[in-house]
Write an enzyme that holds these catalytic residues in place. Structure first.
Site, PDB file in Angstrom:
ATOM      1  N   PRO A 315       0.851  -1.192   0.000  1.00 48.81           N
ATOM      2  CA  PRO A 315       0.000   0.000   0.000  1.00 48.81           C
ATOM      3  C   PRO A 315       0.885   1.240   0.000  1.00 48.81           C
ATOM      4  CG  PRO A 315      -0.028  -1.057   2.173  1.00 48.81           C
ATOM      5  CD  PRO A 315       0.785  -1.927   1.264  1.00 48.81           C
ATOM      6  N   CYS A 402       2.547   2.774  10.189  1.00 50.15           N
ATOM      7  CA  CYS A 402       2.705   4.181   9.801  1.00 50.15           C
ATOM      8  C   CYS A 402       3.498   4.933  10.879  1.00 50.15           C
ATOM      9  CB  CYS A 402       1.341   4.829   9.583  1.00 50.15           C
ATOM     10  SG  CYS A 402       1.519   6.529   9.027  1.00 50.15           S
ATOM     11  N   GLY A 538       7.463  -2.205  -2.286  1.00 46.04           N
ATOM     12  CA  GLY A 538       7.027  -0.810  -2.223  1.00 46.04           C
ATOM     13  C   GLY A 538       7.778   0.040  -3.222  1.00 46.04           C
TER      14      GLY A 538
HETATM   15  C1  LIG Z   1       5.465   6.852  -0.936  1.00 49.03           C
HETATM   16  C2  LIG Z   1       5.176   5.784   0.063  1.00 49.03           C
HETATM   17  C3  LIG Z   1       3.885   5.658   0.562  1.00 49.03           C
HETATM   18  C4  LIG Z   1       3.596   4.659   1.510  1.00 49.03           C
HETATM   19  N1  LIG Z   1       2.299   4.516   1.965  1.00 49.03           N
HETATM   20  C5  LIG Z   1       1.988   3.508   2.809  1.00 49.03           C
HETATM   21  C6  LIG Z   1       0.635   3.259   3.213  1.00 49.03           C
HETATM   22  O1  LIG Z   1      -0.300   3.960   2.817  1.00 49.03           O
HETATM   23  N2  LIG Z   1       0.414   2.215   4.052  1.00 49.03           N
HETATM   24  C7  LIG Z   1       1.412   1.410   4.500  1.00 49.03           C
HETATM   25  O2  LIG Z   1       1.158   0.470   5.243  1.00 49.03           O
HETATM   26  N3  LIG Z   1       2.683   1.614   4.137  1.00 49.03           N
HETATM   27  C8  LIG Z   1       2.985   2.623   3.288  1.00 49.03           C
HETATM   28  N4  LIG Z   1       4.291   2.774   2.864  1.00 49.03           N
HETATM   29  C9  LIG Z   1       5.297   1.766   3.260  1.00 49.03           C
HETATM   30  C10 LIG Z   1       5.369   0.648   2.211  1.00 49.03           C
HETATM   31  O3  LIG Z   1       4.135  -0.010   2.123  1.00 49.03           O
HETATM   32  C11 LIG Z   1       6.488  -0.369   2.522  1.00 49.03           C
HETATM   33  O4  LIG Z   1       6.200  -1.033   3.711  1.00 49.03           O
HETATM   34  C12 LIG Z   1       7.830   0.277   2.652  1.00 49.03           C
HETATM   35  O5  LIG Z   1       8.046   1.192   1.598  1.00 49.03           O
HETATM   36  C13 LIG Z   1       8.969  -0.733   2.673  1.00 49.03           C
HETATM   37  O6  LIG Z   1       9.067  -1.429   1.497  1.00 49.03           O
HETATM   38  P1  LIG Z   1      10.146  -1.058   0.345  1.00 49.03           P
HETATM   39  O7  LIG Z   1      11.499  -1.007   0.965  1.00 49.03           O
HETATM   40  O8  LIG Z   1       9.944  -2.145  -0.658  1.00 49.03           O
HETATM   41  O9  LIG Z   1       9.740   0.301  -0.158  1.00 49.03           O
HETATM   42  C14 LIG Z   1       4.614   3.788   1.964  1.00 49.03           C
HETATM   43  C15 LIG Z   1       5.916   3.938   1.466  1.00 49.03           C
HETATM   44  C16 LIG Z   1       6.208   4.916   0.523  1.00 49.03           C
HETATM   45  C17 LIG Z   1       7.599   5.026  -0.009  1.00 49.03           C
END
Ligand SMILES: Cc1cc2nc3c(=O)[nH]c(=O)nc-3n(C[C@H](O)[C@H](O)[C@H](O)COP(=O)(O)O)c2cc1C
Length: 674
Positions: A315, A402, A538
């Site tokens: 998400p 969050c 993400g």
């Molecule tokens: C721009 C952005 C928006 C995000 N929005 C949410 C969100 O709405 N809900 C959530 O649980 N995590 C949110 N996250 C966290 C991601 O879901 C994910 O857990 C995090 O980026 C780690 O994964 P990654 O290293 O693959 O990016 C967000 C991350 C980014 C960068």
């Protein structure tokens, strides 16, 4: 020794011939597209602050930032404002689709079609895939000159195609569509709108978004008249238990009461409501705020989630919108989840919040993510969502990750990691309220750096409270993106959860890990070493949405710049289908396209790298691409993103401004996210 070996650690190893040696990196100018009157919209502490982008249609509201709020916005661009761009002369929407307007001459918008079309800018040419090229001007539109150009009205280009009409056989924006020539003809001096009935019939199911919440339903929710009987009964049950004197010290263990897959008789809820006197709302609020003891768990018959081996798009607030999710599905994402929505805002009937539950039919496994701080918000919000989205919702996820202060300080998001009993009640209540729709939990490793707690919490989530799947982002709240995710710890947590399930002879629930995965190689190595059932992606997907194809096909894809431009074209097409093909829709699409590019420009083509695979946290020195388009797509300058948007959406209006959500030069500036 290669030249790149001399570069500091964490530098992307770009081949010598592409390096712009001794050329300073261009200074990203994120303010370039921003108007002079930019101010943040929304109140401090207002739920919608979490995503100002959703307030696009609201009017501007200026506010002063407190010191604390300024701190909260760290890493994100302050002063973002996205106002709806409107037509110079507003045509009544009923007249635009050929219907009579009941307000007649009293209507505040014009009914003068001739004047409207005379003031309207020229139709936009949406390019076909095969007109794209890797050299300027990147779109070859020659040979499509409008044979009737100069005709009256000059705004209509009869040779254009409307991306919405081409998809579904009709365009609900009628005369207001910016691709009007694609579904209109001139007859006896009149402009006649056309429809393709065959296409309409054949695409009705495959292309119609679901979970649309109309104004009447929103009104019911706002006036607190939308029923959520299961939530009410559950909250009364919590209250009764509290009145029975079970304080913190007399916790009921729930394990012996767990009955998996045993249908819960509906009558039980009615019985409870009949026996219990009506609780004042204030009392429920008060009760649900404290970390009260567990209540007996009775699981309803739940759909079991068979997620092993599936790919999961994380998400992502703002950027994980429906058109982006569609794009990722095209590239192989199996599971998608809507942007985080606030339980409170759902219960207040916020239009923006309810837009987050929309699902495209191509999203095969789709969930909604909720954030909140107590059962009295999360449980009724879940029931309302479950009722409204019945049949079109595969899971509801609880956000326990969050990190942003506004959310955390209210006890939501990652604060729930330290409130296990309350979280238990939330999961149990949501499980009951949602009937057969499973409840999943997304968490971080802990709140404080160096104090991981997820290994204690995770083994309880399934066996004690009935969580149907878990995703663990391998960072603490405090850590944010400054250090790499801790995959060793993810493995420990998986092990702890599996041991508990084995002890109680329970079937394993899917566990997904997450953090920094950016290539197929990395995905499969981390999957093997950590024991997770899958990895949630993400930023890897934001920077390279084709990562899902790489994962599924076990390969690293040296995607060409033309293919990447086609991906953006597709995104624009999906944006127009979702946000609309009229002036506001075109410019909202443009805005989200630029938002997507604020991540995608960070992709360093793997054909330029000396060592594979590429890594998410490596920073590239200034480089040029293998062709002009590749160089353009790597530009950190938001004015270049606007230029790319113009290839698909025509010239950006003068009144249109854009400031990216994150400072584009700040790698790791995603701190303000979940
Ligand atoms: C721009 C952005 C928006 C995000 N929005 C949410 C969100 O709405 N809900 C959530 O649980 N995590 C949110 N996250 C966290 C991601 O879901 C994910 O857990 C995090 O980026 C780690 O994964 P990654 O290293 O693959 O990016 C967000 C991350 C980014 C960068």
């Amino acid at each position: 020794m290669s030249d790149t070996a001399l570069l500091p650690q964490g530098t992307a190893p770009i081949k010598k011939q592409y390096l712009l040696a001794n050329t300073p990196a261009p200074i990203p100018d994120d303010d370039a597209a921003e108007g002079s009157t930019s101010h943040f919209i929304g109140k401090a502490g207002d739920a919608n602050n979490v995503d100002d982008a959703r307030n696009e249609s609201s009017g501007p509201r200026r506010k002063k930032w407190s010191k604390e709020e300024r701190k909260n916005k760290r890493g994100a661009n302050k002063g973002r404002r996205f106002q709806k761009v409107r037509d110079e002369l507003e045509l009544c929407w009923k007249v635009a689709v050929g219907k009579p307007c009941e307000f007649g001459s009293e209507c505040r918008n014009t009914h003068d079609i001739k004047a409207y079309l005379a003031a309207k800018p020229k139709d936009i040419r949406f390019p076909a895939s095969d007109t794209l090229s890797s050299s300027p001007p990147f779109v070859n539109n020659s040979g499509q000159d409008d044979p009737m150009s100069g005709d009256d009205p000059a705004s209509i280009d009869w040779s254009v195609k409307c991306p919405v009409y081409e998809t579904i056989g009709e365009c609900k924006h009628g005369l207001k569509c910016r691709f009007l020539g694609g579904h209109a003809r001139k007859e006896n001096g009149e402009i006649i709108l056309t429809a393709d009935d065959t296409k309409k019939a054949t695409t009705a199911i495959a292309e119609t978004e679901v979970n649309f919440v109309g104004p009447d339903t929103l009104k019911l929710i706002r006036s607190k008249k939308f029923p959520h009987p299961k939530a009410d009964a559950y909250l009364k049950e919590l209250e009764a238990q509290n009145e029975n004197g079970k304080g913190k010290d007399s916790q009921t263990t729930t394990t012996e009461l767990v009955v998996i897959a045993e249908p819960e008789p509906d009558a039980a809820d009615h019985q409870i409501s009949a026996q219990t006197t009506v609780t004042p709302a204030e009392k429920t609020e008060e009760l649900s705020q404290v970390d009260t003891p567990d209540v007996p768990t009775r699981f309803t018959e739940k759909k079991r989630l068979d997620w092993k081996g599936k790919t999961y798009l994380a998400p992502l607030t703002t950027v994980g919108n429906l058109p982006f999710r569609r794009l990722c599905v095209d590239y192989g994402a199996d599971i998608t989840c809507g942007e985080m929505g606030l339980a409170n805002s759902f219960l207040q009937g916020s239009k923006e919040e309810w837009s987050l539950v929309r699902r495209h039919p191509s999203e095969r496994i789709f969930g909604v993510q909720l954030a909140g701080n107590k059962p009295s918000l999360l449980v009724p919000a879940a029931e309302t969502i479950g009722t409204i989205c019945e049949g079109n919702l595969d899971f509801v996820d609880i956000n326990c990750g969050c990190p942003i202060d506004l959310v955390y300080k209210q006890g939501s998001g990652s604060a729930l990691l330290d409130a296990a009993n309350k979280l238990g009640k939330i999961i149990v209540g949501m499980n009951r309220a949602l009937g057969d729709v499973p409840v999943t939990v997304k968490l971080r490793t802990g709140v404080k750096e160096g104090r991981n707690t997820a290994h204690k919490l995770m083994p309880r989530l399934g066996p004690e409270w009935g969580a149907a799947a878990l995703t663990l982002h391998g960072r603490t709240r405090q850590q944010r993106y400054t250090k790499l995710a801790d995959w060793d710890y993810i493995q420990q947590c998986v092990q702890a959860a599996r041991e508990r399930e084995a002890e109680e002879d329970l079937p394993p629930v899917p566990i997904f890990g997450g953090g920094d995965v950016y290539s197929s190689q990395d995905y499969w190595e981390k999957l093997d070493s950590s024991g997770v059932d899958g990895i949630m992606i993400g930023r890897g997907a934001l920077i390279k949405p084709w990562i899902f194809t790489e994962i599924k096909e076990h390969r690293e894809w040296d995607i060409s710049s033309r293919e990447r431009l086609d991906l953006l074209r597709k995104y624009a097409e999906y944006g127009l289908n979702h946000f609309g093909s009229d002036t506001p829709g075109v410019n909202t699409t443009r805005r989200y396209l630029c938002e997507a590019m604020s991540f995608q420009y960070r992709y360093v083509p793997i054909g330029l790298l000396e060592v594979l695979p590429g890594r998410l946290n490596d920073r590239p020195p200034p480089f040029q691409g293998r062709d002009e388009l590749e160089t353009l797509l790597a530009s950190p300058d938001s004015r270049d993103w606007v230029k790319v948007s113009e290839l698909f959406l025509g010239p950006a209006p003068e009144s249109w401004t854009f400031t990216p959500k994150h400072k584009s030069n700040a790698y790791g500036a995603e701190e303000s996210q979940g």
